[in-house]
Write a protein that holds these residues in place. Structure first.
Motif, PDB file in Angstrom:
ATOM      1  N   LEU A  41      45.932  52.365  46.074  1.00  0.00           N
ATOM      2  CA  LEU A  41      46.853  52.104  44.962  1.00  0.00           C
ATOM      3  C   LEU A  41      46.335  52.593  43.625  1.00  0.00           C
ATOM      4  CD1 LEU A  41      48.230  48.536  45.736  1.00  0.00           C
ATOM      5  CD2 LEU A  41      49.329  50.749  46.122  1.00  0.00           C
ATOM      6  N   GLY A  42      45.158  53.173  43.573  1.00  0.00           N
ATOM      7  CA  GLY A  42      44.656  53.585  42.277  1.00  0.00           C
ATOM      8  C   GLY A  42      44.344  52.388  41.402  1.00  0.00           C
ATOM      9  N   LEU A  43      44.411  52.577  40.103  1.00  0.00           N
ATOM     10  CA  LEU A  43      44.158  51.500  39.154  1.00  0.00           C
ATOM     11  C   LEU A  43      45.463  51.063  38.520  1.00  0.00           C
ATOM     12  CD1 LEU A  43      41.325  53.120  39.226  1.00  0.00           C
ATOM     13  CD2 LEU A  43      40.860  51.828  37.151  1.00  0.00           C
ATOM     14  N   GLN A  44      45.649  49.757  38.452  1.00  0.00           N
ATOM     15  CA  GLN A  44      46.855  49.210  37.862  1.00  0.00           C
ATOM     16  C   GLN A  44      46.483  48.373  36.646  1.00  0.00           C
ATOM     17  OE1 GLN A  44      47.926  47.583  41.952  1.00  0.00           O
ATOM     18  NE2 GLN A  44      49.941  48.054  41.113  1.00  0.00           N
ATOM     19  N   LEU A  45      47.215  48.563  35.564  1.00  0.00           N
ATOM     20  CA  LEU A  45      46.897  47.894  34.313  1.00  0.00           C
ATOM     21  C   LEU A  45      47.419  46.465  34.311  1.00  0.00           C
ATOM     22  CD1 LEU A  45      45.774  48.133  31.405  1.00  0.00           C
ATOM     23  CD2 LEU A  45      48.071  48.864  30.719  1.00  0.00           C
ATOM     24  N   ILE A  46      46.524  45.516  34.032  1.00  0.00           N
ATOM     25  CA  ILE A  46      46.897  44.106  33.996  1.00  0.00           C
ATOM     26  C   ILE A  46      47.245  43.689  32.569  1.00  0.00           C
ATOM     27  CG2 ILE A  46      46.204  41.753  34.575  1.00  0.00           C
ATOM     28  CD1 ILE A  46      44.064  42.996  36.430  1.00  0.00           C
ATOM     29  N   TYR A  50      44.727  45.014  21.781  1.00  0.00           N
ATOM     30  CA  TYR A  50      44.612  45.977  20.684  1.00  0.00           C
ATOM     31  C   TYR A  50      43.572  45.558  19.653  1.00  0.00           C
ATOM     32  CZ  TYR A  50      48.804  47.762  22.818  1.00  0.00           C
ATOM     33  OH  TYR A  50      49.693  48.272  23.722  1.00  0.00           O
ATOM     34  N   ASP A  51      43.219  44.308  19.678  1.00  0.00           N
ATOM     35  CA  ASP A  51      42.173  43.764  18.809  1.00  0.00           C
ATOM     36  C   ASP A  51      42.131  42.267  19.042  1.00  0.00           C
ATOM     37  OD1 ASP A  51      41.135  45.122  15.611  1.00  0.00           O
ATOM     38  OD2 ASP A  51      40.151  43.585  16.837  1.00  0.00           O
ATOM     39  N   VAL A  52      41.361  41.556  18.238  1.00  0.00           N
ATOM     40  CA  VAL A  52      41.225  40.109  18.406  1.00  0.00           C
ATOM     41  C   VAL A  52      42.605  39.440  18.373  1.00  0.00           C
ATOM     42  CG1 VAL A  52      40.326  38.013  17.347  1.00  0.00           C
ATOM     43  CG2 VAL A  52      38.898  40.065  17.455  1.00  0.00           C
ATOM     44  N   ASP A  53      42.869  38.627  19.380  1.00  0.00           N
ATOM     45  CA  ASP A  53      44.120  37.862  19.484  1.00  0.00           C
ATOM     46  C   ASP A  53      45.369  38.740  19.393  1.00  0.00           C
ATOM     47  OD1 ASP A  53      42.755  34.999  17.727  1.00  0.00           O
ATOM     48  OD2 ASP A  53      43.022  35.335  19.876  1.00  0.00           O
ATOM     49  N   SER A  54      45.277  39.959  19.872  1.00  0.00           N
ATOM     50  CA  SER A  54      46.412  40.877  19.887  1.00  0.00           C
ATOM     51  C   SER A  54      46.510  41.514  21.266  1.00  0.00           C
ATOM     52  CB  SER A  54      46.265  41.951  18.813  1.00  0.00           C
ATOM     53  OG  SER A  54      47.371  42.846  18.846  1.00  0.00           O
ATOM     54  N   ASN A  55      47.116  40.773  22.180  1.00  0.00           N
ATOM     55  CA  ASN A  55      47.128  41.161  23.585  1.00  0.00           C
ATOM     56  C   ASN A  55      48.542  41.470  24.056  1.00  0.00           C
ATOM     57  OD1 ASN A  55      44.334  40.457  23.599  1.00  0.00           O
ATOM     58  ND2 ASN A  55      44.928  38.308  23.934  1.00  0.00           N
ATOM     59  N   SER A  56      48.627  42.323  25.046  1.00  0.00           N
ATOM     60  CA  SER A  56      49.924  42.731  25.542  1.00  0.00           C
ATOM     61  C   SER A  56      49.874  42.868  27.066  1.00  0.00           C
ATOM     62  CB  SER A  56      50.333  44.066  24.913  1.00  0.00           C
ATOM     63  OG  SER A  56      51.565  44.520  25.426  1.00  0.00           O
ATOM     64  N   GLU A  57      50.943  42.483  27.718  1.00  0.00           N
ATOM     65  CA  GLU A  57      50.988  42.607  29.163  1.00  0.00           C
ATOM     66  C   GLU A  57      50.979  44.063  29.596  1.00  0.00           C
ATOM     67  OE1 GLU A  57      53.460  38.510  30.249  1.00  0.00           O
ATOM     68  OE2 GLU A  57      54.432  40.474  30.404  1.00  0.00           O
ATOM     69  N   GLY A  58      50.314  44.293  30.709  1.00  0.00           N
ATOM     70  CA  GLY A  58      50.354  45.612  31.317  1.00  0.00           C
ATOM     71  C   GLY A  58      51.433  45.672  32.375  1.00  0.00           C
ATOM     72  N   ASP A  59      51.152  46.368  33.450  1.00  0.00           N
ATOM     73  CA  ASP A  59      52.152  46.554  34.497  1.00  0.00           C
ATOM     74  C   ASP A  59      52.194  45.414  35.517  1.00  0.00           C
ATOM     75  OD1 ASP A  59      51.166  49.989  34.386  1.00  0.00           O
ATOM     76  OD2 ASP A  59      52.925  49.057  33.448  1.00  0.00           O
ATOM     77  N   ILE A  60      51.075  44.709  35.683  1.00  0.00           N
ATOM     78  CA  ILE A  60      51.028  43.632  36.688  1.00  0.00           C
ATOM     79  C   ILE A  60      50.364  42.388  36.117  1.00  0.00           C
ATOM     80  CG2 ILE A  60      51.114  45.126  38.734  1.00  0.00           C
ATOM     81  CD1 ILE A  60      47.995  44.792  38.830  1.00  0.00           C
ATOM     82  N   PRO A  61      50.930  41.750  35.076  1.00  0.00           N
ATOM     83  CA  PRO A  61      50.265  40.616  34.436  1.00  0.00           C
ATOM     84  C   PRO A  61      50.411  39.270  35.150  1.00  0.00           C
ATOM     85  CG  PRO A  61      52.359  41.041  33.392  1.00  0.00           C
ATOM     86  CD  PRO A  61      52.180  42.113  34.443  1.00  0.00           C
ATOM     87  N   GLY A  63      50.064  36.080  37.092  1.00  0.00           N
ATOM     88  CA  GLY A  63      48.921  35.416  37.695  1.00  0.00           C
ATOM     89  C   GLY A  63      47.639  35.563  36.901  1.00  0.00           C
ATOM     90  N   TYR A  64      47.719  36.277  35.794  1.00  0.00           N
ATOM     91  CA  TYR A  64      46.548  36.513  34.954  1.00  0.00           C
ATOM     92  C   TYR A  64      46.843  36.130  33.512  1.00  0.00           C
ATOM     93  CZ  TYR A  64      45.408  39.638  38.848  1.00  0.00           C
ATOM     94  OH  TYR A  64      45.169  40.162  40.089  1.00  0.00           O
ATOM     95  N   ARG A  65      45.774  35.792  32.796  1.00  0.00           N
ATOM     96  CA  ARG A  65      45.865  35.707  31.349  1.00  0.00           C
ATOM     97  C   ARG A  65      44.552  36.215  30.782  1.00  0.00           C
ATOM     98  NH1 ARG A  65      43.500  30.800  29.316  1.00  0.00           N
ATOM     99  NH2 ARG A  65      42.961  29.357  31.009  1.00  0.00           N
ATOM    100  N   LEU A  76      39.173  37.983  31.325  1.00  0.00           N
ATOM    101  CA  LEU A  76      40.326  37.896  32.227  1.00  0.00           C
ATOM    102  C   LEU A  76      40.226  36.580  32.981  1.00  0.00           C
ATOM    103  CD1 LEU A  76      42.818  39.399  33.476  1.00  0.00           C
ATOM    104  CD2 LEU A  76      41.263  40.159  35.278  1.00  0.00           C
ATOM    105  N   ILE A  77      41.299  35.810  32.959  1.00  0.00           N
ATOM    106  CA  ILE A  77      41.306  34.489  33.581  1.00  0.00           C
ATOM    107  C   ILE A  77      42.365  34.432  34.663  1.00  0.00           C
ATOM    108  CG2 ILE A  77      41.612  32.012  33.183  1.00  0.00           C
ATOM    109  CD1 ILE A  77      41.045  33.738  30.078  1.00  0.00           C
ATOM    110  N   LEU A  78      41.946  33.937  35.812  1.00  0.00           N
ATOM    111  CA  LEU A  78      42.865  33.685  36.910  1.00  0.00           C
ATOM    112  C   LEU A  78      42.953  32.172  37.079  1.00  0.00           C
ATOM    113  CD1 LEU A  78      41.473  36.544  37.416  1.00  0.00           C
ATOM    114  CD2 LEU A  78      42.142  36.232  39.810  1.00  0.00           C
ATOM    115  N   ASP A  79      44.071  31.607  36.726  1.00  0.00           N
ATOM    116  CA  ASP A  79      44.267  30.182  36.915  1.00  0.00           C
ATOM    117  C   ASP A  79      44.802  29.940  38.322  1.00  0.00           C
ATOM    118  OD1 ASP A  79      45.496  30.116  33.581  1.00  0.00           O
ATOM    119  OD2 ASP A  79      43.555  29.372  34.273  1.00  0.00           O
ATOM    120  N   SER A  80      44.014  29.255  39.136  1.00  0.00           N
ATOM    121  CA  SER A  80      44.401  28.986  40.516  1.00  0.00           C
ATOM    122  C   SER A  80      44.501  30.286  41.312  1.00  0.00           C
ATOM    123  CB  SER A  80      45.726  28.220  40.576  1.00  0.00           C
ATOM    124  OG  SER A  80      46.016  27.841  41.896  1.00  0.00           O
ATOM    125  N   ALA A  81      43.361  30.835  41.624  1.00  0.00           N
ATOM    126  CA  ALA A  81      43.295  32.144  42.274  1.00  0.00           C
ATOM    127  C   ALA A  81      44.014  32.149  43.621  1.00  0.00           C
ATOM    128  CB  ALA A  81      41.837  32.551  42.466  1.00  0.00           C
TER     129      ALA A  81
END
Lengths: 114, 114
Positions: A41-46, A50-61, A63-65, A76-81
């Protein structure tokens, strides 16, 4: 030597446990990324940050934060893996969001969820 | 939607032969294209990129790639190939818009036999 450092390198967790993957960079790069790599599958962006406290979802967000409280650290945090989150996770950084930016990748974290 | 296709999952050739790994892309605007290499158990290393200008770009480790707008391709080349070139190679595209994210192909596993 400029680098992206990921910890831990290997991790085994039980389904339902929380997982924290850490990434650090010493280049003062603004932008950081989390990818996962699965066979065929190659690499998929989660997530992208862009900087401190400036986050954006990728293609497969789902289950992650993520958390970025300092420019040099991106977690990268997985709550309840879940077992389908077994993968190799790569962190990367780049000096900006310009399309000619060069990306530096960490060595990866191999996560096994059982 | 933007995408990168690497049609050959696995390429095998003999040391001394010429190698060419195929990459095609789908993107409505001018693409920025990259090649990365991943040795077994390691992270991704930057090989080369095409931004604008000369359609043949040279990179590290003796590799070069040719951008062909006519058929939306960005093939990686090297001659002669060496057994140490055995690795997985990823083609990637940076998308425009407000989020400059690397989109990867699924990769081509290259085996060079001595």
């Amino acid at each position: 030597d400029m680098k992206v450092t990921q910890m831990p390198r290997y991790l085994i967790k039980r389904m339902g446990e929380n997982v924290l993957l850490e990434c650090g960079q010493d280049m003062s790069h603004e932008t950081m990324y989390w990818y996962r790599q699965d066979p065929g599958l190659g690499l998929q962006l989660i997530y992208i940050s862009y900087d401190v406290d400036s986050n954006s979802e990728g293609d497969i967000p789902k289950g992650y934060r993520v958390s970025r409280k300092k420019r040099e650290h991106f977690s990268l945090i997985l709550d309840s893996a879940k077992t389908n989150q077994t993968s190799v996770y790569f962190c990367a950084s780049s000096p900006g969001t310009g399309r000619n930016s060069d990306y530096t990748f960490g060595s990866g974290t191999r996560l096994l969820v059982i | 939607a933007q995408s990168v296709d690497q049609p050959d999952a696995h390429v095998t050739l003999s040391e001394g032969a010429s190698l060419e790994l195929r990459c095609s892309y789908s993107y409505s605007a001018a693409p920025y294209l990259f090649w990365y290499v991943q040795y077994p158990g390691q992270s991704l290393q930057f090989l080369l990129k095409y931004i604008t200008g000369d359609t043949v770009v040279k990179g590290t480790k003796g590799f070069e790639a040719e951008f062909r707008k006519s058929n939306s391709s960005f093939n990686l080349k090297k001659s002669p190939a060496h057994w140490s070139d055995s690795a997985k190679y990823f083609c990637a595209l940076v998308r425009g818009g407000s989020n400059y994210k690397l989109t990867f192909g699924k990769g081509t596993l290259l085996t060079v036999t001595p």
